[in-house]
Write a protein that holds these residues in place. Structure first.
Motif, PDB file in Angstrom:
ATOM      1  N   LYS A  94       0.833  -1.196   0.000  1.00 50.41           N
ATOM      2  CA  LYS A  94       0.000   0.000   0.000  1.00 50.41           C
ATOM      3  C   LYS A  94       0.869   1.248   0.000  1.00 50.41           C
ATOM      4  N   SER A  95       0.330   2.322  -0.581  1.00 51.02           N
ATOM      5  CA  SER A  95       1.116   3.536  -0.812  1.00 51.02           C
ATOM      6  C   SER A  95       1.694   4.126   0.473  1.00 51.02           C
ATOM      7  N   GLU A  96       0.906   4.107   1.565  1.00 49.87           N
ATOM      8  CA  GLU A  96       1.409   4.703   2.805  1.00 49.87           C
ATOM      9  C   GLU A  96       2.577   3.895   3.394  1.00 49.87           C
ATOM     10  N   LEU A  97       2.502   2.555   3.252  1.00 47.14           N
ATOM     11  CA  LEU A  97       3.601   1.713   3.722  1.00 47.14           C
ATOM     12  C   LEU A  97       4.822   1.863   2.818  1.00 47.14           C
ATOM     13  N   PHE A  98       4.561   2.042   1.530  1.00 53.25           N
ATOM     14  CA  PHE A  98       5.665   2.250   0.580  1.00 53.25           C
ATOM     15  C   PHE A  98       6.439   3.517   0.930  1.00 53.25           C
ATOM     16  N   GLU A  99       5.735   4.572   1.294  1.00 54.27           N
ATOM     17  CA  GLU A  99       6.394   5.832   1.653  1.00 54.27           C
ATOM     18  C   GLU A  99       7.227   5.681   2.926  1.00 54.27           C
ATOM     19  N   LEU A 100       6.717   4.882   3.867  1.00 52.64           N
ATOM     20  CA  LEU A 100       7.485   4.629   5.095  1.00 52.64           C
ATOM     21  C   LEU A 100       8.757   3.845   4.782  1.00 52.64           C
ATOM     22  N   LEU A 101       8.633   2.834   3.912  1.00 54.37           N
ATOM     23  CA  LEU A 101       9.800   2.054   3.507  1.00 54.37           C
ATOM     24  C   LEU A 101      10.804   2.947   2.781  1.00 54.37           C
ATOM     25  N   LYS A 102      10.299   3.809   1.954  1.00 53.87           N
ATOM     26  CA  LYS A 102      11.147   4.731   1.195  1.00 53.87           C
ATOM     27  C   LYS A 102      11.929   5.647   2.140  1.00 53.87           C
ATOM     28  N   GLU A 103      11.244   6.133   3.151  1.00 55.94           N
ATOM     29  CA  GLU A 103      11.894   7.001   4.143  1.00 55.94           C
ATOM     30  C   GLU A 103      12.975   6.241   4.901  1.00 55.94           C
ATOM     31  N   ASN A 104      12.672   4.987   5.258  1.00 56.78           N
ATOM     32  CA  ASN A 104      13.628   4.172   6.002  1.00 56.78           C
ATOM     33  C   ASN A 104      14.885   3.879   5.179  1.00 56.78           C
ATOM     34  N   ILE A 105      14.687   3.488   3.928  1.00 57.51           N
ATOM     35  CA  ILE A 105      15.834   3.170   3.061  1.00 57.51           C
ATOM     36  C   ILE A 105      16.642   4.423   2.762  1.00 57.51           C
ATOM     37  N   SER A 106      15.951   5.562   2.648  1.00 58.21           N
ATOM     38  CA  SER A 106      16.649   6.828   2.397  1.00 58.21           C
ATOM     39  C   SER A 106      17.599   7.163   3.545  1.00 58.21           C
ATOM     40  N   LYS A 107      17.181   6.847   4.775  1.00 57.97           N
ATOM     41  CA  LYS A 107      17.994   7.156   5.955  1.00 57.97           C
ATOM     42  C   LYS A 107      19.043   6.090   6.239  1.00 57.97           C
ATOM     43  N   ASN A 108      18.649   4.820   6.098  1.00 60.11           N
ATOM     44  CA  ASN A 108      19.506   3.729   6.557  1.00 60.11           C
ATOM     45  C   ASN A 108      20.106   2.867   5.447  1.00 60.11           C
ATOM     46  N   GLY A 109      19.691   3.116   4.203  1.00 60.90           N
ATOM     47  CA  GLY A 109      20.184   2.302   3.109  1.00 60.90           C
ATOM     48  C   GLY A 109      19.446   0.973   3.020  1.00 60.90           C
ATOM     49  N   LEU A 110      19.781   0.178   2.021  1.00 59.93           N
ATOM     50  CA  LEU A 110      19.151  -1.129   1.819  1.00 59.93           C
ATOM     51  C   LEU A 110      20.091  -2.217   2.325  1.00 59.93           C
ATOM     52  N   ASN A 111      19.610  -2.995   3.286  1.00 57.76           N
ATOM     53  CA  ASN A 111      20.444  -4.040   3.888  1.00 57.76           C
ATOM     54  C   ASN A 111      20.150  -5.432   3.316  1.00 57.76           C
ATOM     55  N   ASP A 112      18.867  -5.766   3.180  1.00 61.40           N
ATOM     56  CA  ASP A 112      18.499  -7.081   2.646  1.00 61.40           C
ATOM     57  C   ASP A 112      18.734  -7.106   1.140  1.00 61.40           C
ATOM     58  N   PRO A 113      19.435  -8.105   0.638  1.00 60.87           N
ATOM     59  CA  PRO A 113      19.717  -8.154  -0.808  1.00 60.87           C
ATOM     60  C   PRO A 113      18.453  -8.401  -1.634  1.00 60.87           C
ATOM     61  N   ILE A 114      18.431  -7.850  -2.825  1.00 55.88           N
ATOM     62  CA  ILE A 114      17.369  -8.139  -3.784  1.00 55.88           C
ATOM     63  C   ILE A 114      17.752  -9.426  -4.504  1.00 55.88           C
ATOM     64  N   LEU A 115      16.857 -10.391  -4.522  1.00 55.18           N
ATOM     65  CA  LEU A 115      17.156 -11.717  -5.050  1.00 55.18           C
ATOM     66  C   LEU A 115      16.741 -11.815  -6.508  1.00 55.18           C
ATOM     67  N   TYR A 116      17.598 -12.441  -7.300  1.00 52.07           N
ATOM     68  CA  TYR A 116      17.297 -12.559  -8.724  1.00 52.07           C
ATOM     69  C   TYR A 116      17.610 -13.959  -9.225  1.00 52.07           C
ATOM     70  N   TYR A 117      17.013 -14.275 -10.365  1.00 49.96           N
ATOM     71  CA  TYR A 117      17.255 -15.557 -11.050  1.00 49.96           C
ATOM     72  C   TYR A 117      17.877 -15.244 -12.403  1.00 49.96           C
ATOM     73  N   LEU A 118      18.917 -15.990 -12.762  1.00 52.36           N
ATOM     74  CA  LEU A 118      19.635 -15.745 -13.999  1.00 52.36           C
ATOM     75  C   LEU A 118      18.999 -16.567 -15.124  1.00 52.36           C
ATOM     76  N   THR A 119      18.550 -15.886 -16.194  1.00 52.73           N
ATOM     77  CA  THR A 119      17.919 -16.571 -17.313  1.00 52.73           C
ATOM     78  C   THR A 119      18.969 -17.266 -18.173  1.00 52.73           C
ATOM     79  N   SER A 120      18.502 -18.018 -19.162  1.00 52.35           N
ATOM     80  CA  SER A 120      19.420 -18.775 -20.022  1.00 52.35           C
ATOM     81  C   SER A 120      20.354 -17.869 -20.816  1.00 52.35           C
ATOM     82  N   ASP A 121      19.934 -16.592 -21.030  1.00 51.21           N
ATOM     83  CA  ASP A 121      20.820 -15.660 -21.723  1.00 51.21           C
ATOM     84  C   ASP A 121      21.469 -14.665 -20.753  1.00 51.21           C
ATOM     85  N   ASN A 122      21.586 -15.104 -19.480  1.00 55.44           N
ATOM     86  CA  ASN A 122      22.326 -14.356 -18.450  1.00 55.44           C
ATOM     87  C   ASN A 122      21.739 -12.984 -18.133  1.00 55.44           C
ATOM     88  N   ARG A 123      20.433 -12.881 -18.123  1.00 53.28           N
ATOM     89  CA  ARG A 123      19.774 -11.646 -17.694  1.00 53.28           C
ATOM     90  C   ARG A 123      19.151 -11.890 -16.316  1.00 53.28           C
TER      91      ARG A 123
END
Length: 510
Positions: free
Chosen positions: A284-313
């Motif tokens: 929800k938008s209000e929670l998104f804004e709170l998360l945005k404020e937190n990351i702006s102050k403290n940075g991003l600690n938890d890694p964003i997880l990704y899957y590598l496709t067959s063409d390495n994307r």
């Protein structure tokens, strides 16, 4: 004003804005040239790069010739054109779309005197058959980029593409919201699309005008969070026909398990697709804004997880919301991590996303069940696939959707059955209270089960047991309440609906 890709989209309706500043007065003698010049020179004050539309309602050439005020109360058509186009030429960082409603051959005498810089795109609006007669003269305009804006095509049986001779850069359809879609008009759209493909001209279907026109109520582009959002949706036959005249590119796609998916975000080497981004409930938008404020102050600690496709994307499979925050805040230095699971399909990734949410978040039973219910379509799809592979003996076990959801959520099957009944038959008020935790699932079910119209909808899905030990395991996990042992399968017909729903069935002679 709204954002469109990396540029700001705005309208520069010189005459309309001027009329508004004059209180709607259209008398040339009452125009204030100082106010007009303020509007005329506005692009010089725009610091950000813009996509600027000269609105189709303005009918630029007709209006300028008839209405544009010039000092000393005289109308000088050539000077009028040159003043506006000079502003465009002097602000090359902006891209201008000059949409022309009517273009008579006599107007060409003025365009020959204008310098059409490369940041000016001319477009001819086609909203009636008579506009087809304007195409010949429009093609003679010396602008580098041209397009056809088609608003309403019910009466346009055919556009002569042979005349274009590489002079049209793209054709765009934006359906007039006041005009209904008929089968004939739908076929005309498809024919126009096919003509564009035959002549190698980019085809851009911008939207259905209003949502009632859209033949697909599940069109994902109806969602404001979608990259190609349109208030009426813009998918045509399941595809997005988008064209960006600035980059000369269509909607970007990425291949995953041999299928193409539209890219929602491309950032820092990561890609997102709608089928994964929207699989779990969007924040929800209000929670998104709170998360945005937190990351702006403290940075991003938890890694964003990704899957590598067959063409390495890299396709994001966890952390879509955090990535959106990083994009909004222009953060590029953040942790990422590759997930090397043996995925074989999009559904494999979606189920992994669901299970991962259960592992990393402290959720209540109702929250776990609500998330697990997201997998219902996948489970049913796989059940049908299993039916084509398995024999009749496995049929009922294979389609036990409620049991699979129960296993995912870590609740009993009867709880899933009750939840499903509430979702299907409960009032919005009861459903809302259940989801908020103000009513338990059983409490919500008890509210609706006594209603006459609902009592005949008891789920009688049967759980067949392979062994007595399996039955005891199901009882311990609260999936069933007990075991009914039958000699032959035809004895099942003697059981009540309640017995079929709450007990596991063990057939001695299979």
């Amino acid at each position: 004003m709204e954002k469109s890709k990396n540029k700001t989209f705005t309208k520069w309706n010189i005459l309309f804005e001027f009329f508004n500043k004059q209180g709607g007065k259209h008398n040339k003698k009452e125009y204030d040239n100082e106010k007009f010049n303020q509007i005329l020179n506005a692009p010089y004050t725009w610091e950000d790069d813009r996509l600027v539309f000269m609105d189709k309602k303005l009918d630029l050439f007709n209006s300028l010739l008839a209405l544009l005020p010039i000092p000393n109360g005289k109308i000088d058509e050539v000077k009028a054109f040159m003043e506006i186009f000079k502003v465009m030429n002097d602000t090359p960082k902006h891209t201008y779309y000059v949409i022309i409603k009517h273009f008579k051959e006599t107007y060409l005498q003025y365009t020959d005197l204008i310098d059409f810089s490369d940041n000016i795109i001319t477009g001819l609006l086609i909203d009636r058959v008579a506009c087809l007669h304007d195409i010949d003269s429009f093609l003679q305009i010396p602008s580098k980029y041209k397009c056809l804006y088609v608003d309403y095509i019910n009466y346009i049986e055919h556009i002569d593409f042979d005349k274009f001779d590489n002079k049209i850069d793209w054709v765009e359809i934006n359906w007039n919201e006041n005009k209904p879609i008929t089968e004939d008009s739908l076929q005309t759209i498809k024919k126009l699309k096919q003509d564009c493909e035959n002549y190698n001209i980019p085809f851009y279907f911008k939207g259905w005008g209003k949502s009632e026109n859209n033949p697909n109520p599940d069109d994902p582009t109806l969602n404001p969070a979608h990259r190609y959002y349109n208030k009426a949706g813009c998918m045509l036959d399941g595809r997005i026909y988008y064209y960006d005249p600035i980059t000369k590119k269509a909607a970007s796609t990425i291949k995953l398990f041999e299928d193409d998916y539209y890219i929602m975000e491309e950032y820092n080497g990561l890609h997102t697709i709608w089928e994964l981004k929207s699989y779990l409930p969007l924040m929800k938008s209000e929670l998104f804004e709170l998360l945005k404020e937190n990351i702006s102050k403290n940075g991003l600690n938890d890694p964003i997880l990704y899957y590598l496709t067959s063409d390495n994307r890299k396709i994001v499979i966890e952390g879509h919301t955090r990535l959106k925050v990083c994009i909004d805040l222009s953060i590029k230095d953040f942790p990422t991590k590759e997930i090397t699971e043996d995925f074989n399909s999009l559904e494999d990734i979606q189920l992994w996303m669901l299970k991962h949410q259960f592992q990393r978040r402290n959720l209540s039973s109702i929250e776990r069940l609500e998330l697990a219910y997201q997998s219902k379509d996948i489970i049913e799809k796989r059940a049908k696939q299993n039916l084509s592979k398995a024999g009749k003996k496995d049929t009922i076990v294979s389609i036990d959707t409620n049991l699979e959801i129960a296993n995912l959520a870590g609740v009993g099957k009867t709880t899933v059955v009750s939840y499903s009944n509430v979702i299907k038959n409960g009032s919005p008020k009861i459903i809302d209270k259940m989801k908020k935790g103000e009513l338990t699932i059983s409490g919500a079910f008890n509210r609706i089960k006594d209603k006459p119209s609902k009592t005949d909808k008891i789920n009688t899905e049967i759980i067949y047991l392979k062994s007595f030990d399996e039955g005891m395991e199901f009882i311990n996990n609260k999936i069933i309440e007990g075991i009914i042992v039958l000699k032959t399968e035809d004895q099942i017909n003697k059981l009540t609906s309640i017995q079929k729903a709450k007990f596991g069935i063990l057939i001695l002679h299979q």
